[in-house]
Design a protein around this motif. Sequence first.
Motif, PDB file in Angstrom:
ATOM      1  N   THR A  42       0.830  -1.204   0.000  1.00 49.64           N
ATOM      2  CA  THR A  42       0.000   0.000   0.000  1.00 49.64           C
ATOM      3  C   THR A  42       0.866   1.256   0.000  1.00 49.64           C
ATOM      4  O   THR A  42       0.615   2.197  -0.756  1.00 49.64           O
ATOM      5  N   CYS A  45       2.669   1.607  -3.460  1.00 50.50           N
ATOM      6  CA  CYS A  45       1.770   1.867  -4.571  1.00 50.50           C
ATOM      7  C   CYS A  45       1.053   3.200  -4.410  1.00 50.50           C
ATOM      8  O   CYS A  45       0.781   3.895  -5.398  1.00 50.50           O
ATOM      9  N   PHE A  46       0.770   3.579  -3.189  1.00 48.87           N
ATOM     10  CA  PHE A  46       0.204   4.918  -2.952  1.00 48.87           C
ATOM     11  C   PHE A  46       1.191   5.973  -3.442  1.00 48.87           C
ATOM     12  O   PHE A  46       0.826   6.915  -4.150  1.00 48.87           O
ATOM     13  N   ILE A  50      -0.521   7.635  -6.699  1.00 51.57           N
ATOM     14  CA  ILE A  50      -1.349   8.771  -6.318  1.00 51.57           C
ATOM     15  C   ILE A  50      -0.456   9.993  -6.278  1.00 51.57           C
ATOM     16  O   ILE A  50       0.430  10.102  -5.438  1.00 51.57           O
ATOM     17  N   SER A  56     -11.607  11.283  -4.487  1.00 60.42           N
ATOM     18  CA  SER A  56     -11.818   9.839  -4.581  1.00 60.42           C
ATOM     19  C   SER A  56     -10.700   9.283  -5.450  1.00 60.42           C
ATOM     20  O   SER A  56      -9.964  10.042  -6.091  1.00 60.42           O
ATOM     21  N   LEU A  57     -10.585   7.937  -5.471  1.00 65.41           N
ATOM     22  CA  LEU A  57      -9.610   7.307  -6.357  1.00 65.41           C
ATOM     23  C   LEU A  57     -10.255   7.145  -7.723  1.00 65.41           C
ATOM     24  O   LEU A  57     -11.261   6.446  -7.845  1.00 65.41           O
ATOM     25  N   GLN A  62      -6.896   3.468  -9.560  1.00 62.79           N
ATOM     26  CA  GLN A  62      -7.193   2.131  -9.060  1.00 62.79           C
ATOM     27  C   GLN A  62      -6.478   1.073  -9.892  1.00 62.79           C
ATOM     28  O   GLN A  62      -5.912   0.112  -9.351  1.00 62.79           O
ATOM     29  N   ILE A  65      -2.837   1.040  -9.016  1.00 63.72           N
ATOM     30  CA  ILE A  65      -2.573   0.392  -7.733  1.00 63.72           C
ATOM     31  C   ILE A  65      -2.628  -1.127  -7.870  1.00 63.72           C
ATOM     32  O   ILE A  65      -1.787  -1.848  -7.316  1.00 63.72           O
ATOM     33  N   ALA A  66      -3.628  -1.640  -8.616  1.00 61.83           N
ATOM     34  CA  ALA A  66      -3.747  -3.088  -8.790  1.00 61.83           C
ATOM     35  C   ALA A  66      -2.543  -3.640  -9.558  1.00 61.83           C
ATOM     36  O   ALA A  66      -1.977  -4.680  -9.199  1.00 61.83           O
ATOM     37  N   MET A  69       0.522  -3.697  -7.327  1.00 60.07           N
ATOM     38  CA  MET A  69       0.521  -4.845  -6.422  1.00 60.07           C
ATOM     39  C   MET A  69       1.057  -6.072  -7.157  1.00 60.07           C
ATOM     40  O   MET A  69       1.909  -6.798  -6.634  1.00 60.07           O
TER      41      MET A  69
ATOM     42  N   LYS B  50       3.154  14.411   1.266  1.00 54.43           N
ATOM     43  CA  LYS B  50       2.439  14.841   0.065  1.00 54.43           C
ATOM     44  C   LYS B  50       1.797  16.207   0.214  1.00 54.43           C
ATOM     45  O   LYS B  50       1.593  16.911  -0.765  1.00 54.43           O
ATOM     46  N   ARG B  73      -7.832   8.677   0.788  1.00 52.01           N
ATOM     47  CA  ARG B  73      -7.305   8.024  -0.412  1.00 52.01           C
ATOM     48  C   ARG B  73      -6.355   6.900  -0.039  1.00 52.01           C
ATOM     49  O   ARG B  73      -6.281   5.879  -0.727  1.00 52.01           O
ATOM     50  N   ASP B  76      -8.501   4.010   0.783  1.00 52.53           N
ATOM     51  CA  ASP B  76      -9.019   3.463  -0.470  1.00 52.53           C
ATOM     52  C   ASP B  76      -7.955   2.610  -1.159  1.00 52.53           C
ATOM     53  O   ASP B  76      -8.248   1.533  -1.687  1.00 52.53           O
ATOM     54  N   ALA B  77      -6.717   3.132  -1.178  1.00 44.66           N
ATOM     55  CA  ALA B  77      -5.625   2.390  -1.800  1.00 44.66           C
ATOM     56  C   ALA B  77      -5.405   1.068  -1.068  1.00 44.66           C
ATOM     57  O   ALA B  77      -5.197   0.026  -1.686  1.00 44.66           O
ATOM     58  N   THR B  80      -8.015  -1.322  -2.182  1.00 47.70           N
ATOM     59  CA  THR B  80      -7.749  -1.764  -3.549  1.00 47.70           C
ATOM     60  C   THR B  80      -6.646  -2.822  -3.554  1.00 47.70           C
ATOM     61  O   THR B  80      -6.780  -3.852  -4.225  1.00 47.70           O
ATOM     62  N   VAL B  81      -5.565  -2.561  -2.805  1.00 48.82           N
ATOM     63  CA  VAL B  81      -4.459  -3.522  -2.727  1.00 48.82           C
ATOM     64  C   VAL B  81      -4.950  -4.834  -2.138  1.00 48.82           C
ATOM     65  O   VAL B  81      -4.649  -5.916  -2.653  1.00 48.82           O
ATOM     66  N   ALA B  84      -7.135  -6.718  -4.717  1.00 47.54           N
ATOM     67  CA  ALA B  84      -6.330  -7.224  -5.828  1.00 47.54           C
ATOM     68  C   ALA B  84      -5.466  -8.395  -5.355  1.00 47.54           C
ATOM     69  O   ALA B  84      -5.293  -9.392  -6.063  1.00 47.54           O
TER      70      ALA B  84
END
Lengths: 94, 96
Positions: A42, A45-46, A50, A56-57, A62, A65-66, A69, B50, B73, B76-77, B80-81, B84
């Motif tokens: 996380t 990837c953040f 980002i 919002s994402l 998204q 990020i996937a 990973m 950030k 966020r 949210d990330a 998502t991780v 996935a």
Amino acid sequence: MEGGFGSEFGAAGGKLDPGLIMEQVKVQIAVANAQELLQRMTDKCFRKCIGKPGSSLDNSEQKCIAMCMDRYMDAWNTVSRAYNSRLQRERANM
Amino acid sequence: MEGGFGSEFGAAAWGGKLDPGLIMEQVKVQIAVANAQELLQRMTDMCFRKCIGKPGSSLGNLEQKYIAMCMDRYMDAWNTVSQAYNSRLQRERANM
């Protein structure tokens, strides 16, 4: 670990079963490792996906990020394999 | 741990024997607290990096809103991780 400490470790009769304790310890360690892996992915990837946090994402964030990973796990597997090969080479040369 | 170590385990320690079940419950609580603390640390580090350019004499409204959004966020990330990663695990198990 539902049902309390005693039941997982088969503490019937007042004696603890070391085998069952060891199994539980392994489970907890695996849980902790999985948690730490999620944390590291996380973070990485953040940072990579980002730029400026918005309200919002969005879809592309998204997807990024996937993918991130997946690439992190690929990198992990690559490092593992290369490391194992190296270990074997070094043992063969001893 | 208010009331000292003994009181949480007081009921458990009645008769001089400790109840492993109650100890385990307390351990889980402490681990959850530690995890929450670590999550706060990571989000603060990330969002400070950030969202705060040159530190001023206070956090302005904009910086505060930005930090709050950043935290959302980040969560949210995380989700998502997680999703996935679980999908990947299931795919890999299906292929074994």
